[in-house]
Design a protein around this motif. Structure first.
Motif, PDB file in Angstrom:
ATOM      1  N   VAL A 188       0.675  -1.258  -0.127  1.00  0.00           N
ATOM      2  CA  VAL A 188      -0.043  -0.145  -0.211  1.00  0.00           C
ATOM      3  C   VAL A 188       0.986   1.046   0.011  1.00  0.00           C
ATOM      4  O   VAL A 188       1.756   1.429   0.713  1.00  0.00           O
ATOM      5  CB  VAL A 188      -1.071   0.068   1.237  1.00  0.00           C
ATOM      6  N   PRO A 189       0.774   2.265  -0.934  1.00  0.00           N
ATOM      7  CA  PRO A 189       1.332   3.444  -1.035  1.00  0.00           C
ATOM      8  C   PRO A 189       1.516   4.232   0.514  1.00  0.00           C
ATOM      9  O   PRO A 189       0.844   4.274   1.335  1.00  0.00           O
ATOM     10  CB  PRO A 189       0.688   4.311  -2.064  1.00  0.00           C
ATOM     11  N   ARG A 190       2.516   4.822   0.616  1.00  0.00           N
ATOM     12  CA  ARG A 190       2.882   5.461   1.656  1.00  0.00           C
ATOM     13  C   ARG A 190       2.762   7.096   1.417  1.00  0.00           C
ATOM     14  O   ARG A 190       3.072   7.759   0.572  1.00  0.00           O
ATOM     15  CB  ARG A 190       4.334   5.453   2.303  1.00  0.00           C
ATOM     16  N   PRO A 191       1.926   7.698   2.047  1.00  0.00           N
ATOM     17  CA  PRO A 191       1.515   9.194   1.608  1.00  0.00           C
ATOM     18  C   PRO A 191       2.655  10.331   2.020  1.00  0.00           C
ATOM     19  O   PRO A 191       3.013  10.071   2.978  1.00  0.00           O
ATOM     20  CB  PRO A 191       0.300   9.564   2.502  1.00  0.00           C
ATOM     21  N   ILE A 192       2.938  10.929   1.375  1.00  0.00           N
ATOM     22  CA  ILE A 192       3.833  12.020   1.860  1.00  0.00           C
ATOM     23  C   ILE A 192       3.071  13.667   1.184  1.00  0.00           C
ATOM     24  O   ILE A 192       2.527  13.532   0.271  1.00  0.00           O
ATOM     25  CB  ILE A 192       5.127  12.187   0.807  1.00  0.00           C
ATOM     26  N   ASP A 193       3.188  14.854   2.105  1.00  0.00           N
ATOM     27  CA  ASP A 193       2.776  15.934   1.904  1.00  0.00           C
ATOM     28  C   ASP A 193       3.545  17.009   1.133  1.00  0.00           C
ATOM     29  O   ASP A 193       5.107  16.961   1.667  1.00  0.00           O
ATOM     30  CB  ASP A 193       2.128  16.634   3.197  1.00  0.00           C
ATOM     31  N   VAL A 194       3.152  17.607   0.000  1.00  0.00           N
ATOM     32  CA  VAL A 194       4.211  18.439  -0.343  1.00  0.00           C
ATOM     33  C   VAL A 194       3.535  19.555  -1.097  1.00  0.00           C
ATOM     34  O   VAL A 194       2.249  19.710  -1.117  1.00  0.00           O
ATOM     35  CB  VAL A 194       4.724  17.661  -1.876  1.00  0.00           C
ATOM     36  N   SER A 195       4.121  20.520  -1.400  1.00  0.00           N
ATOM     37  CA  SER A 195       3.850  21.928  -1.923  1.00  0.00           C
ATOM     38  C   SER A 195       3.996  21.866  -3.436  1.00  0.00           C
ATOM     39  O   SER A 195       5.425  21.797  -3.802  1.00  0.00           O
ATOM     40  CB  SER A 195       4.234  23.116  -1.267  1.00  0.00           C
ATOM     41  N   LEU A 196       3.170  21.560  -4.470  1.00  0.00           N
ATOM     42  CA  LEU A 196       3.380  21.717  -5.916  1.00  0.00           C
ATOM     43  C   LEU A 196       3.031  23.051  -6.477  1.00  0.00           C
ATOM     44  O   LEU A 196       2.223  23.597  -6.167  1.00  0.00           O
ATOM     45  CB  LEU A 196       2.480  20.707  -6.540  1.00  0.00           C
ATOM     46  N   TYR A 197       4.126  23.430  -7.033  1.00  0.00           N
ATOM     47  CA  TYR A 197       4.089  25.006  -7.830  1.00  0.00           C
ATOM     48  C   TYR A 197       3.722  24.777  -9.352  1.00  0.00           C
ATOM     49  O   TYR A 197       4.267  24.145 -10.294  1.00  0.00           O
ATOM     50  CB  TYR A 197       5.433  25.381  -7.779  1.00  0.00           C
ATOM     51  N   PHE A 198       2.480  25.476  -9.591  1.00  0.00           N
ATOM     52  CA  PHE A 198       1.938  25.843 -10.845  1.00  0.00           C
ATOM     53  C   PHE A 198       1.772  27.214 -11.133  1.00  0.00           C
ATOM     54  O   PHE A 198       1.956  28.084 -10.326  1.00  0.00           O
ATOM     55  CB  PHE A 198       0.473  24.882 -10.775  1.00  0.00           C
ATOM     56  N   LEU A 199       1.768  27.413 -12.561  1.00  0.00           N
ATOM     57  CA  LEU A 199       1.431  28.641 -13.131  1.00  0.00           C
ATOM     58  C   LEU A 199       0.057  28.990 -12.785  1.00  0.00           C
ATOM     59  O   LEU A 199      -0.945  28.464 -13.075  1.00  0.00           O
ATOM     60  CB  LEU A 199       1.584  28.425 -14.564  1.00  0.00           C
ATOM     61  N   ASP A 200      -0.048  30.180 -12.208  1.00  0.00           N
ATOM     62  CA  ASP A 200      -1.331  30.912 -11.841  1.00  0.00           C
ATOM     63  C   ASP A 200      -1.583  31.709 -13.081  1.00  0.00           C
ATOM     64  O   ASP A 200      -0.864  32.748 -13.438  1.00  0.00           O
ATOM     65  CB  ASP A 200      -1.415  32.047 -10.598  1.00  0.00           C
ATOM     66  N   VAL A 201      -2.494  31.324 -13.743  1.00  0.00           N
ATOM     67  CA  VAL A 201      -3.050  32.065 -15.104  1.00  0.00           C
ATOM     68  C   VAL A 201      -3.459  33.326 -15.076  1.00  0.00           C
ATOM     69  O   VAL A 201      -3.472  34.362 -15.924  1.00  0.00           O
ATOM     70  CB  VAL A 201      -3.907  31.188 -15.956  1.00  0.00           C
ATOM     71  N   GLU A 202      -3.856  33.776 -13.778  1.00  0.00           N
ATOM     72  CA  GLU A 202      -4.291  35.140 -13.628  1.00  0.00           C
ATOM     73  C   GLU A 202      -3.262  36.256 -13.360  1.00  0.00           C
ATOM     74  O   GLU A 202      -3.237  37.234 -13.755  1.00  0.00           O
ATOM     75  CB  GLU A 202      -5.212  35.098 -12.390  1.00  0.00           C
TER      76      GLU A 202
END
Length: 300
Positions: free
Chosen positions: A167-181
């Motif tokens: 069973v997968p082990r969960p990890i918490d991350v901050s993923l950075y994406f482009l804010d189109v606004e």
């Protein structure tokens, strides 16, 4: 200075370019099912399948959660997967309040125990906590809690119980994406499932390629066929080896933002204080991004 470092990295990787990956449909969601032994790679006990919910983006959280639970209780269309809940299990009631989803299922659910119960709970929790407004899940059978369960309130970070092989082990991350606004990077907090044999860098990269969850103002920047050659973390430094032929967006500003989104996302991993990029195995002078270069804080 940070932008100059990332721009330099993007320039070095420009040997081969590709268009940015298309953002996934706002009506597509991940539903987590039990994997049939012997199917697929790795022998994972749980795998996600993409499920299209008609007009899902227009539904409120509770209504969308009900649609996803209904999909989870039905046999999945993808071969090699099965619903983790006993035949005849139905949704009695679902309520969302205070960041928690209270899910009441019919009596067959109460017959689960051990690993089967853990897998079912984990599938439900991962499926529902991907939605904005749901951070934890409580599951009952005909209004009654299961007294032999180790915890009654489950989150994506702690739903994994010991003793569930593969069973997968969960990890918490901050993923950075482009804010189109705004045209700038913005972080989105996600809990990723880390499977046996999968590196944290690989999990972050896969999540960046999948794109943001439930936010139409965010856009993925890395092309669908982008990959890294290898990675390792030593003494707080994450070394990422990228091919000089790695595809990146043709637009110079988008290239810089794409490289920066990867670096900042990796810096959100626990124990990572710097990101050092290598080009075809050779360290590129100046291409070190320290944790102090982090951009805006992650959303909660």
């Amino acid at each position: 200075m940070k932008r100059l470092i990332i721009a330099l990295l993007a320039a070095l990787l420009l040997a081969s370019c590709a268009a940015p990956a298309e953002a996934p449909s706002a009506d597509d969601y991940e539903v987590y099912y039990a994997a049939v032994p012997g199917w697929g790679d790795g022998g994972n006990a749980i795998r996600a399948a993409s499920v299209h919910v008609e007009d899902g983006a227009s539904l409120d959280t509770a209504a969308l959660a009900e649609r996803l639970v209904s999909a989870l209780l039905e046999p999945p269309e993808e071969m090699g997967l099965r619903s983790p809940f006993p035949a005849g299990t139905s949704l009695q009631k679902l309520r969302v309040a205070g960041g928690r989803a209270a899910v009441d299922l019919s009596e067959p659910y109460a017959h689960l125990s051990g690993v089967d119960l853990s897998v079912a709970d984990y599938c439900m929790t991962l499926t529902l906590t991907q939605l904005d407004g749901i951070n934890a899940v409580r599951i009952t059978a005909n209004g009654r809690e299961l007294p032999y369960r180790r915890t009654q309130l489950m989150t994506a970070a702690d739903a994994l119980l010991s003793g569930v092989e593969d069973v997968p082990r969960p990890i918490d991350v901050s993923l950075y994406f482009l804010d189109v606004e705004t045209g700038e990077l913005r972080a989105q907090q996600q809990s990723l499932a880390l499977y046996e044999g999968q590196s944290r860098v690989s999990a972050v990269l896969d999540a960046l390629l999948r794109g943001p969850e439930g936010d139409e103002t965010l856009r993925a920047l890395l092309p669908a066929d982008f990959s890294v050659l290898s990675s390792r973390t030593e003494d707080g430094v994450c070394y990422v080896n990228v091919s000089s032929a790695a595809p990146l967006p043709e637009d110079e500003e988008l290239r810089a933002l794409a490289a920066e989104s990867l670096a900042q996302s990796l810096l959100s991993l626990s124990g990572v204080e710097e990101v050092q990029f290598l080009i075809d195995g050779t360290a590129a002078p100046g291409l070190t991004v320290p944790a102090s270069a982090q951009t805006a804080p992650a959303e909660t």
